[in-house]
Design an enzyme around this catalytic site. Structure first.
Site, short mmCIF file in Angstrom:
data_model
loop_
_atom_site.label_atom_id
_atom_site.label_comp_id
_atom_site.label_asym_id
_atom_site.label_seq_id
_atom_site.Cartn_x
_atom_site.Cartn_y
_atom_site.Cartn_z
CG HIS B 36 21.94 35.32 70.48
ND1 HIS B 36 22.14 36.41 71.27
CD2 HIS B 36 22.28 34.23 71.23
CE1 HIS B 36 22.57 36.00 72.47
NE2 HIS B 36 22.65 34.69 72.47
CE LYS B 102 13.14 41.71 80.85
NZ LYS B 102 11.75 41.30 80.56
#
Lengths: 295, 192
Positions: B36, B102
């Protein structure tokens, strides 16, 4: 009689200990999750999440693959007979860790904090982490827990008094810290969690005590009646927060609360909360010249 | 159970709502912290075609090499909130339609999901053995040497990979709802 270590035999035993810890969820954790599953509303997301978790645990056991890909910090508590070389035991554990990584029981997890490089075999500074104690028994007792990053990131430490929580320097203050920490964690620590609580100590000892609680059987009762009461109250109240498995909502937010304490300085009152994920992976090895057994 | 095959269109993704159970098929790309930061800071062009219309999965797997082929041994989700500073921009920059992880994400990502037309799909944390079984093939791996196994960008093909929509493209977040409720209970317990 002098206690001798057969390094090869111990190496193989530690690799097996790691395999068991990584791939076999302990029976008490499984039955606590089954209890949770049955307490959730039929067809609810909470119930289907718990079902999937249990299915996964069974699959991992059968296939001998890790329950969770984050095989975590490997924490050892090792008790040895008088005269055993700790350096020798440490060396065996480090080598066994490398072997277990090759066998894919462990993910290569350890990253150099300065350069960002992964060592590739889980070795590193303070890795695996080993605590040694000595006893009079003629055998080695080795406990291993695998604690993942998600649950470690929501673990917390408070200092009493805490103005924001209006938490004083007493067990009621401790209670408030735990409610706050578990509420802040939501599903992030992979709920339903097992809460290890360390009361007192300095910052390091408090967290050590908290993490040691993870090894206790979920169904045991604290021999100290005050701590037993606190465990029971927290277990009940944390489960009405409604966070539920993975934070999807539900009655099963924690599977157990385990409390330990250490003496502290008059000036310091730390509350250390070790959040362990539902994949509460731990195993024990008993090793002597006659015996290699696991529980 | 809704079935989704990547790549998907914006229209398809817009039909999904919080609470929908979605089974995933097709190609997904793994990316976590290093990936990222790389996509956000350097905006590499070589992954544009790969990511268009597809999904990024927050996961650092356990893998094994058997006869020169990579096998996924354990592959559950990692905590998504660490990517909060990057995710919204990465989503738009690379025209992604979904994120899997999650724990859910924050306001910035929720706004980007709405604006761009994408969803957050929640996989069950810790169910790594089960999710690895849904991986039918490892097609490629990018940045393996530089990022290491857990952080590399693995390109995988999945079949019947189970998820639940917990943040949709209409501004809804299950995580906000649950947190709002549990905050009230916690306040009550703490104030006695």
């Amino acid at each position: 009689m002098k206690f001798e270590i057969d390094e090869k035999k111990l190496h193989n035993a530690v690799v097996e200990l790691i395999r068991r810890a990584s791939t076999q969820l302990p029976a008490d954790v499984i039955s606590a999750m089954e209890k949770g599953r049955d307490s959730e509303e039929p067809g609810s997301p909470a119930q289907s999440v718990l079902k999937l978790m249990l299915e996964n645990a069974q699959m991992a056991r059968e296939d001998e693959t890790p329950i969770c890909q984050d095989t975590g910090t490997n924490i050892y508590y090792v008790t040895v007979p008088v005269g055993v070389s700790l350096r020798k035991v440490e060396k065996v554990i480090v080598e066994a860790t490398k072997t277990a990584t090759e066998k894919a029981y462990l993910r290569p997890n350890m990253v150099d904090s300065i350069t960002g490089r992964n060592t590739g075999d889980n070795s590193g500074v303070m890795s695996p982490l080993i605590h040694f104690e000595e006893w009079d028994e003629p055998k080695i007792n080795m406990q291993l827990a695998l604690k993942g990053g998600g649950s470690e990131n929501v673990s917390a430490q408070y200092k009493l008094p805490d103005n924001k929580l209006k938490a004083g320097r007493n067990l009621d203050g401790v209670y408030k810290c735990v409610i706050d920490a578990v509420n802040k964690a939501q599903g992030l620590g992979c709920a339903p969690g097992i809460i290890g609580l360390g009361i007192g100590g300095d910052r390091a000892i408090g967290m050590l005590i908290a993490k040691k609680q993870i090894f206790r059987n979920i169904d045991d009762t604290n021999p100290d009646s005050e701590m037993a009461k606190l465990e029971e109250k927290l277990y009940k109240d944390l489960n009405i927060l409604g966070i539920g498995p993975m934070g999807f909502g539900g009655n099963t937010t924690v599977l157990g609360v385990k409390v330990g304490a250490a003496h502290r300085l008059p000036a310091s009152f730390f509350v250390s909360i070790a959040y362990m994920c539902w994949a509460d992976r731990h195993a024990t090895l008993n090793y002597s010249s006659e015996e290699v057994s696991y529980d | 159970m809704i079935s989704l095959k990547f790549p998907v269109s914006e229209e398809e993704v817009r039909t999904l709502k919080v609470g929908d159970e979605v089974s995933l098929n097709g190609i997904m790309v793994l990316g976590r912290d290093n990936a990222h930061a790389w996509m956000y800071e350097e905006k590499p062009d070589e992954i544009r075609n790969l990511l268009k219309g597809t999904v990024i999965y927050h996961c650092g797997p356990v893998v094994k090499k058997v006869d020169d082929e990579w096998i996924f041994v354990a592959a559950g989700p990692t905590t998504s909130i660490r990517e909060e500073p990057y995710q919204g921009d990465v989503l738009k920059e690379y025209d992604l339609r979904a994120v899997i992880g999650k724990g859910g994400m924050g306001d910035k990502t929720l706004a980007a999901l709405k604006e761009h037309g994408a969803v957050y799909l929640h996989a069950i944390g810790g169910t790594a053995a089960l999710l690895a079984k849904a991986v039918v093939k490892v097609h490629d791996v990018l940045k393996l040497e530089e990022f290491g196994i857990p952080e590399a960008m693995w390109v995988i093909e999945v079949k019947d990979f189970p998820t639940v929509v917990t943040m949709d493209s209409h501004g809804q977040s299950l995580h906000q709802v649950i947190k709002g409720k549990s905050n009230i209970v916690a306040d009550k317990l703490i104030s006695g």
